[in-house]
Write a protein that holds these residues in place. Sequence first.
Motif, PDB file in Angstrom:
ATOM      1  N   VAL A 184     -45.230  79.081  22.611  1.00  0.00           N
ATOM      2  CA  VAL A 184     -43.864  78.768  23.050  1.00  0.00           C
ATOM      3  C   VAL A 184     -43.106  80.050  23.379  1.00  0.00           C
ATOM      4  N   PHE A 185     -43.270  81.066  22.543  1.00  0.00           N
ATOM      5  CA  PHE A 185     -42.610  82.350  22.780  1.00  0.00           C
ATOM      6  C   PHE A 185     -43.018  82.958  24.130  1.00  0.00           C
ATOM      7  N   ASP A 186     -44.304  82.863  24.442  1.00  0.00           N
ATOM      8  CA  ASP A 186     -44.861  83.590  25.580  1.00  0.00           C
ATOM      9  C   ASP A 186     -44.818  82.828  26.903  1.00  0.00           C
ATOM     10  N   ASP A 187     -44.642  81.517  26.844  1.00  0.00           N
ATOM     11  CA  ASP A 187     -44.760  80.696  28.054  1.00  0.00           C
ATOM     12  C   ASP A 187     -43.487  79.869  28.246  1.00  0.00           C
ATOM     13  N   ASP A 188     -42.583  80.372  29.073  1.00  0.00           N
ATOM     14  CA  ASP A 188     -41.323  79.660  29.307  1.00  0.00           C
ATOM     15  C   ASP A 188     -41.549  78.318  29.990  1.00  0.00           C
ATOM     16  N   ARG A 189     -42.540  78.246  30.858  1.00  0.00           N
ATOM     17  CA  ARG A 189     -42.815  76.971  31.538  1.00  0.00           C
ATOM     18  C   ARG A 189     -43.234  75.910  30.526  1.00  0.00           C
ATOM     19  N   LEU A 190     -44.054  76.305  29.571  1.00  0.00           N
ATOM     20  CA  LEU A 190     -44.459  75.376  28.514  1.00  0.00           C
ATOM     21  C   LEU A 190     -43.259  74.973  27.669  1.00  0.00           C
ATOM     22  N   ALA A 191     -42.443  75.947  27.285  1.00  0.00           N
ATOM     23  CA  ALA A 191     -41.266  75.660  26.461  1.00  0.00           C
ATOM     24  C   ALA A 191     -40.331  74.674  27.158  1.00  0.00           C
ATOM     25  N   LEU A 192     -40.111  74.891  28.451  1.00  0.00           N
ATOM     26  CA  LEU A 192     -39.229  74.012  29.218  1.00  0.00           C
ATOM     27  C   LEU A 192     -39.817  72.604  29.339  1.00  0.00           C
ATOM     28  N   LYS A 193     -41.121  72.538  29.558  1.00  0.00           N
ATOM     29  CA  LYS A 193     -41.774  71.226  29.680  1.00  0.00           C
ATOM     30  C   LYS A 193     -41.676  70.444  28.381  1.00  0.00           C
ATOM     31  N   LEU A 194     -42.008  71.104  27.278  1.00  0.00           N
ATOM     32  CA  LEU A 194     -41.961  70.429  25.973  1.00  0.00           C
ATOM     33  C   LEU A 194     -40.542  69.958  25.659  1.00  0.00           C
ATOM     34  N   GLY A 195     -39.566  70.839  25.891  1.00  0.00           N
ATOM     35  CA  GLY A 195     -38.185  70.483  25.597  1.00  0.00           C
ATOM     36  C   GLY A 195     -37.680  69.336  26.449  1.00  0.00           C
ATOM     37  N   LYS A 196     -38.000  69.366  27.741  1.00  0.00           N
ATOM     38  CA  LYS A 196     -37.565  68.307  28.658  1.00  0.00           C
ATOM     39  C   LYS A 196     -38.173  66.962  28.279  1.00  0.00           C
ATOM     40  N   ASN A 197     -39.485  66.946  28.031  1.00  0.00           N
ATOM     41  CA  ASN A 197     -40.163  65.689  27.694  1.00  0.00           C
ATOM     42  C   ASN A 197     -39.702  65.145  26.341  1.00  0.00           C
ATOM     43  N   ALA A 198     -39.489  66.051  25.385  1.00  0.00           N
ATOM     44  CA  ALA A 198     -39.014  65.623  24.068  1.00  0.00           C
ATOM     45  C   ALA A 198     -37.630  65.004  24.173  1.00  0.00           C
ATOM     46  N   LYS A 199     -36.775  65.608  24.966  1.00  0.00           N
ATOM     47  CA  LYS A 199     -35.415  65.082  25.140  1.00  0.00           C
ATOM     48  C   LYS A 199     -35.444  63.689  25.762  1.00  0.00           C
ATOM     49  N   MET A 200     -36.273  63.494  26.777  1.00  0.00           N
ATOM     50  CA  MET A 200     -36.383  62.187  27.436  1.00  0.00           C
ATOM     51  C   MET A 200     -36.832  61.119  26.438  1.00  0.00           C
ATOM     52  N   HIS A 201     -37.808  61.465  25.597  1.00  0.00           N
ATOM     53  CA  HIS A 201     -38.304  60.523  24.588  1.00  0.00           C
ATOM     54  C   HIS A 201     -37.219  60.211  23.563  1.00  0.00           C
ATOM     55  N   ALA A 202     -36.555  61.259  23.078  1.00  0.00           N
ATOM     56  CA  ALA A 202     -35.538  61.077  22.041  1.00  0.00           C
ATOM     57  C   ALA A 202     -34.344  60.276  22.543  1.00  0.00           C
ATOM     58  N   GLU A 203     -34.012  60.419  23.815  1.00  0.00           N
ATOM     59  CA  GLU A 203     -32.895  59.660  24.369  1.00  0.00           C
ATOM     60  C   GLU A 203     -33.188  58.161  24.397  1.00  0.00           C
ATOM     61  N   ILE A 204     -34.455  57.808  24.441  1.00  0.00           N
ATOM     62  CA  ILE A 204     -34.845  56.391  24.339  1.00  0.00           C
ATOM     63  C   ILE A 204     -34.855  55.950  22.878  1.00  0.00           C
ATOM     64  N   THR A 205     -35.506  56.747  22.036  1.00  0.00           N
ATOM     65  CA  THR A 205     -35.623  56.406  20.613  1.00  0.00           C
ATOM     66  C   THR A 205     -34.264  56.286  19.942  1.00  0.00           C
ATOM     67  N   HIS A 206     -33.358  57.183  20.280  1.00  0.00           N
ATOM     68  CA  HIS A 206     -32.067  57.248  19.595  1.00  0.00           C
ATOM     69  C   HIS A 206     -30.916  56.741  20.469  1.00  0.00           C
ATOM     70  N   ASN A 207     -31.242  55.821  21.390  1.00  0.00           N
ATOM     71  CA  ASN A 207     -30.213  55.213  22.233  1.00  0.00           C
ATOM     72  C   ASN A 207     -29.337  54.291  21.383  1.00  0.00           C
ATOM     73  N   ARG A 208     -28.078  54.615  21.279  1.00  0.00           N
ATOM     74  CA  ARG A 208     -27.192  53.906  20.362  1.00  0.00           C
ATOM     75  C   ARG A 208     -26.973  52.448  20.749  1.00  0.00           C
ATOM     76  N   ILE A 209     -26.840  52.201  22.027  1.00  0.00           N
ATOM     77  CA  ILE A 209     -26.603  50.818  22.478  1.00  0.00           C
ATOM     78  C   ILE A 209     -27.811  49.948  22.173  1.00  0.00           C
ATOM     79  N   ASN A 210     -28.998  50.436  22.531  1.00  0.00           N
ATOM     80  CA  ASN A 210     -30.218  49.667  22.273  1.00  0.00           C
ATOM     81  C   ASN A 210     -30.462  49.472  20.785  1.00  0.00           C
ATOM     82  N   ASN A 211     -30.183  50.496  19.991  1.00  0.00           N
ATOM     83  CA  ASN A 211     -30.387  50.393  18.541  1.00  0.00           C
ATOM     84  C   ASN A 211     -29.404  49.415  17.907  1.00  0.00           C
ATOM     85  N   ALA A 212     -28.174  49.397  18.419  1.00  0.00           N
ATOM     86  CA  ALA A 212     -27.192  48.431  17.917  1.00  0.00           C
ATOM     87  C   ALA A 212     -27.622  47.008  18.249  1.00  0.00           C
TER      88      ALA A 212
END
Length: 227
Positions: A184-212
Amino acid sequence: EFEKEKKYYLCNENLRDEFYEKKWNINSIERHSIYVSQGGYPIKGLHIVLEALNILKHRYPDIKLYVAGRDITKCNSIMEIIKYSNYHKIISKMIKKYNLQQYIKFTGQLNATQVTEKMLKSNVYVQASSIENSSNALGEAMIIGVPCVASYVGGTPDIIKDKEEGLLYPFGDYALLAHYISKVFDDDRLALKLGKNAKMHAEITHNRINNAKATIEIYNEIINEKE
């Protein structure tokens, strides 16, 4: 008489407000910084992170490990003396043995806003636990978009997909943990990919409207079954 068949209801969790409002930016981070959300007791695996840190410090002289919570290596009050456990002694000895004093900082108690700001500045978030169910701290890091390295335990593989949304390693394998952090330290492209994909997943998992909606549906189903 046989017990009635048990039914399991699944409903994802909502996070605190602050974590929905920010987004990790690789241009605003402290390079070679690691954030760990807890370290006060053994199952959170701080000792494993210290082993990895001892490996990484030779390659990254400016590396910094931030551990949320009070400095468990010091006792400044009677209450802290009472809480000073054998695990705290082990952590203190490891820090001295490996000369890690300059590389590790305990942040003190943080509120949600402060945790968010610390995550936004971090190069990588690490979950080193020996056991987890559904880690809110990991979810918080993911929804902000911080690249995550996590131990492959409990419910973690259901929360974050290995190699796509984060990097998962077997608990205790501090050499692999160090390797993944360095990737992660050495590869910014990897860091960006992991962060972007994780955010997309978390926005589904922790969607407040859907969870309510899911919570209401579960209660309605339980009520209807009893009528």
